[in-house]
Motif scaffolding. Structure first.
Motif, PDB file in Angstrom:
ATOM      1  N   PRO A   1       0.810  -1.227   0.000  1.00  0.00           N
ATOM      2  CA  PRO A   1       0.000   0.000   0.000  1.00  0.00           C
ATOM      3  C   PRO A   1       0.840   1.272   0.000  1.00  0.00           C
ATOM      4  N   HIS A   2       0.211   2.322  -0.453  1.00  0.00           N
ATOM      5  CA  HIS A   2       0.674   3.681  -0.222  1.00  0.00           C
ATOM      6  C   HIS A   2      -0.476   4.436   0.433  1.00  0.00           C
ATOM      7  N   TRP A   3      -0.143   5.405   1.261  1.00  0.00           N
ATOM      8  CA  TRP A   3      -1.180   6.175   1.957  1.00  0.00           C
ATOM      9  C   TRP A   3      -0.955   7.667   1.701  1.00  0.00           C
ATOM     10  N   LEU A   4      -2.058   8.402   1.771  1.00  0.00           N
ATOM     11  CA  LEU A   4      -2.013   9.845   1.564  1.00  0.00           C
ATOM     12  C   LEU A   4      -2.653  10.555   2.750  1.00  0.00           C
ATOM     13  N   ASN A   5      -2.170  11.729   3.040  1.00  0.00           N
ATOM     14  CA  ASN A   5      -2.855  12.605   3.977  1.00  0.00           C
ATOM     15  C   ASN A   5      -2.756  14.037   3.478  1.00  0.00           C
ATOM     16  N   THR A   6      -3.877  14.715   3.465  1.00  0.00           N
ATOM     17  CA  THR A   6      -3.914  16.140   3.147  1.00  0.00           C
ATOM     18  C   THR A   6      -4.782  16.825   4.187  1.00  0.00           C
ATOM     19  N   CYS A   7      -4.303  17.891   4.762  1.00  0.00           N
ATOM     20  CA  CYS A   7      -5.059  18.597   5.787  1.00  0.00           C
ATOM     21  C   CYS A   7      -5.020  20.094   5.509  1.00  0.00           C
ATOM     22  N   TYR A   8      -6.186  20.647   5.234  1.00  0.00           N
ATOM     23  CA  TYR A   8      -6.327  22.095   5.048  1.00  0.00           C
ATOM     24  C   TYR A   8      -6.905  22.709   6.314  1.00  0.00           C
ATOM     25  N   SER A   9      -6.463  23.906   6.627  1.00  0.00           N
ATOM     26  CA  SER A   9      -6.989  24.651   7.768  1.00  0.00           C
ATOM     27  C   SER A   9      -7.282  26.079   7.331  1.00  0.00           C
ATOM     28  N   LEU A  10      -8.350  26.636   7.890  1.00  0.00           N
ATOM     29  CA  LEU A  10      -8.669  28.041   7.652  1.00  0.00           C
ATOM     30  C   LEU A  10      -8.186  28.877   8.831  1.00  0.00           C
ATOM     31  N   ILE A  11      -7.468  29.942   8.529  1.00  0.00           N
ATOM     32  CA  ILE A  11      -7.092  30.930   9.536  1.00  0.00           C
ATOM     33  C   ILE A  11      -8.097  32.078   9.531  1.00  0.00           C
ATOM     34  N   ALA A  12      -8.610  32.372   8.361  1.00  0.00           N
ATOM     35  CA  ALA A  12      -9.702  33.318   8.150  1.00  0.00           C
ATOM     36  C   ALA A  12     -10.462  32.801   6.930  1.00  0.00           C
ATOM     37  N   PRO A  13     -11.663  33.303   6.662  1.00  0.00           N
ATOM     38  CA  PRO A  13     -12.428  32.758   5.539  1.00  0.00           C
ATOM     39  C   PRO A  13     -11.688  32.768   4.208  1.00  0.00           C
ATOM     40  N   GLU A  14     -10.801  33.727   3.999  1.00  0.00           N
ATOM     41  CA  GLU A  14     -10.066  33.802   2.746  1.00  0.00           C
ATOM     42  C   GLU A  14      -8.572  33.549   2.949  1.00  0.00           C
ATOM     43  N   HIS A  15      -8.239  32.838   4.012  1.00  0.00           N
ATOM     44  CA  HIS A  15      -6.830  32.518   4.281  1.00  0.00           C
ATOM     45  C   HIS A  15      -6.737  31.057   4.702  1.00  0.00           C
ATOM     46  N   GLY A  16      -6.273  30.219   3.786  1.00  0.00           N
ATOM     47  CA  GLY A  16      -6.112  28.802   4.065  1.00  0.00           C
ATOM     48  C   GLY A  16      -4.647  28.399   4.052  1.00  0.00           C
ATOM     49  N   ILE A  17      -4.337  27.312   4.757  1.00  0.00           N
ATOM     50  CA  ILE A  17      -3.000  26.724   4.758  1.00  0.00           C
ATOM     51  C   ILE A  17      -3.173  25.213   4.680  1.00  0.00           C
ATOM     52  N   SER A  18      -2.108  24.510   4.325  1.00  0.00           N
ATOM     53  CA  SER A  18      -2.248  23.064   4.162  1.00  0.00           C
ATOM     54  C   SER A  18      -0.944  22.345   4.456  1.00  0.00           C
ATOM     55  N   VAL A  19      -1.091  21.054   4.734  1.00  0.00           N
ATOM     56  CA  VAL A  19       0.029  20.127   4.844  1.00  0.00           C
ATOM     57  C   VAL A  19      -0.397  18.847   4.144  1.00  0.00           C
ATOM     58  N   ALA A  20       0.535  18.217   3.448  1.00  0.00           N
ATOM     59  CA  ALA A  20       0.238  16.973   2.745  1.00  0.00           C
ATOM     60  C   ALA A  20       1.395  16.012   2.905  1.00  0.00           C
ATOM     61  N   GLY A  21       1.080  14.729   2.920  1.00  0.00           N
ATOM     62  CA  GLY A  21       2.111  13.708   3.037  1.00  0.00           C
ATOM     63  C   GLY A  21       1.757  12.482   2.226  1.00  0.00           C
ATOM     64  N   VAL A  22       2.777  11.822   1.698  1.00  0.00           N
ATOM     65  CA  VAL A  22       2.637  10.552   0.986  1.00  0.00           C
ATOM     66  C   VAL A  22       3.514   9.551   1.716  1.00  0.00           C
ATOM     67  N   TYR A  23       2.984   8.349   1.947  1.00  0.00           N
ATOM     68  CA  TYR A  23       3.658   7.393   2.812  1.00  0.00           C
ATOM     69  C   TYR A  23       3.719   6.017   2.135  1.00  0.00           C
ATOM     70  N   LYS A  24       4.747   5.259   2.494  1.00  0.00           N
ATOM     71  CA  LYS A  24       4.912   3.904   1.984  1.00  0.00           C
ATOM     72  C   LYS A  24       5.619   3.071   3.047  1.00  0.00           C
ATOM     73  N   LEU A  25       5.740   1.779   2.772  1.00  0.00           N
ATOM     74  CA  LEU A  25       6.493   0.893   3.649  1.00  0.00           C
ATOM     75  C   LEU A  25       7.961   0.910   3.263  1.00  0.00           C
ATOM     76  N   ASP A  26       8.828   0.927   4.288  1.00  0.00           N
ATOM     77  CA  ASP A  26      10.253   0.842   4.001  1.00  0.00           C
ATOM     78  C   ASP A  26      10.721  -0.606   4.062  1.00  0.00           C
ATOM     79  N   ALA A  27      12.020  -0.821   3.974  1.00  0.00           N
ATOM     80  CA  ALA A  27      12.566  -2.186   3.935  1.00  0.00           C
ATOM     81  C   ALA A  27      12.278  -2.955   5.213  1.00  0.00           C
ATOM     82  N   ALA A  28      12.053  -2.252   6.315  1.00  0.00           N
ATOM     83  CA  ALA A  28      11.763  -2.906   7.591  1.00  0.00           C
ATOM     84  C   ALA A  28      10.265  -3.026   7.837  1.00  0.00           C
TER      85      ALA A  28
END
Length: 423
Positions: free
Chosen positions: A355-382
């Protein structure tokens, strides 16, 4: 879609089990109808219509936590955040049982419901969400939350907190107590403070929000603080928002009568409105069933989402430990899709795709001011989860146009996530 007929013998009364329709490959039961459970139920049917899927959820309608902070700024309401399960039933053939699970007999692969019915399964997907640690702050328990709401499960608590904010006198103080990681929606408290500050700036500008944080830092902190500086005077004597790290001076006690929170070093914080968000664990059914470890969360085999304590139970969403993936609705939706694919493969005796997994999170600071963080994840060798280098990140532009676009994206992503999960 094939295989949308009824359940054969169906749901019988008393102690009778929910039987598998003749010709079905297997019966998969999903417990919890949030973003994890509803997605899993839908995608199991999309992946293999011969798998019988039953979704057990105590509420006929679900109020989404994503978007609930917008209510404090007057940008949303509970009706707009409410979804039902009609499409899952009509379009995808998911059987819905509106009930709660009282016990789990893993040896017999059987669930007992609150109304006395029992439901058997070939595989079980648990997505029950969170519960609260009511012992973290003396004087704050489940009954106290009716006066000092956490509002960390959208619904009556959200409207109660919004009403308290509106009734607070101008010049009043909002205390927001934020727990240590991990907890549901890491940026959520700071978006909430932003939305409250937006409303206060218009209606009660002499007021203040004090964030009492059990952490030394928090998700998207630089972006939030830049936005608070721009909109709410952060860092000045007139700031609508103050952030205080209590990592070395934790909150110990609530005096309900005086509305005072006291820390280990004897600091006293008085508020007119108290929003106390307790530390969290996996929901009670997971803990009572022995599926959580000492951390309070459910460890899983990451390839399939299978519980480390039971071969035929899978756990996804906020209750499960998929660290470093945060506990968010978007992540639960992603985990559910990976788990549905794994369960379908196991039932059909096929290799499980990595599998691969995704996360995206948007936040509003004001109605016309948004910010975001996103990540993509996978399994490593361990076989541990790692981030995919070069993928994801946080908002990089801070100009007005970019902030407005991110605010629009926040609303669009919310609508898309709801549609992908429930429709």
């Amino acid at each position: 879609m094939q295989g949308l007929a009824g359940l054969g013998a169906g749901v019988l009364s008393g102690c009778a089990g929910l039987t598998i329709r003749e010709g079905s490959k297997a019966h998969v039961v999903v417990v919890g109808g949030g973003f994890g459970g509803a997605t899993a139920a839908k995608y199991l049917r999309l992946l293999d219509a011969n798998i019988q899927v039953t979704l057990i959820e105590p509420k006929a309608k679900y109020i989404t936590c994503p978007g609930s902070n917008w209510l404090f700024a007057g940008l949303s309401n509970l009706d707009q955040l409410t979804v039902d399960y009609q499409s899952l039933q009509d379009r995808y053939g998911v059987k819905l049982l509106v009930d709660s699970v009282s016990s789990l007999d893993a040896a017999q692969r059987r669930l007992r419901l609150a109304d006395g019915r029992s439901v058997s399964y070939d595989r079980l997907i648990l997505s029950p969400g969170i519960d609260f640690r009511w012992d973290a702050i003396a004087g704050y328990d489940q009954s106290a939350a009716e006066q000092f709401p956490h509002a960390w499960q959208a619904g009556p608590q959200t409207t109660l907190l919004a009403r308290q904010l509106q009734e607070m006198p101008d010049g009043g103080v909002v205390l927001m107590a934020v727990p240590a990681d991990p907890y549901r929606c890491p940026p959520g408290p700071y978006e909430r403070a932003s939305m409250m500050a937006y409303w206060l700036r218009q209606h009660k500008p002499r007021s203040k929000i004090l964030i009492l944080d059990a952490k030394r830092s928090f998700s998207k902190q630089a972006l939030f603080e830049a936005g608070w500086t721009k909109h709410y005077g952060f860092g000045t004597t007139n700031s609508l928002i103050e952030w205080h790290s209590l990592a070395d001076n934790p909150l110990l006690e609530l005096n309900q009568q005086s509305r005072v929170l006291t820390s280990e070093f004897g600091d006293h914080f008085h508020g007119d409105v108290l929003n106390i968000i307790p530390p969290q664990t996996a929901a009670g059914i997971a803990v009572r069933s022995g599926l959580a470890d000492a951390s309070g969360w459910c460890p899983v085999q990451l390839l399939t989402g299978r519980s480390l304590f039971d071969e035929f139970i899978h756990v996804i969403g906020d209750a499960a430990n998929y660290a470093p993936i945060p506990k968010s609705a978007f992540a639960a939706n992603s985990e559910a899709k990976a788990c549905a694919l794994a369960v379908t493969s196991l039932i059909n005796q096929k290799p499980v795709a990595e599998p691969h997994w995704l996360n995206t999170c948007y936040s509003l600071i004001a109605p016309e001011h948004g910010i975001s963080v996103a990540g993509v994840y996978k399994l490593d060798a361990a076989a541990a989860i790692t981030t995919v280098k070069g993928a994801g990140g946080v908002s990089v532009r801070a100009d007005v146009e970019a902030a407005a676009l991110e605010a629009d994206y926040a609303r669009t992503v919310y609508r898309s996530l709801v549609a992908d999960t429930f429709r």
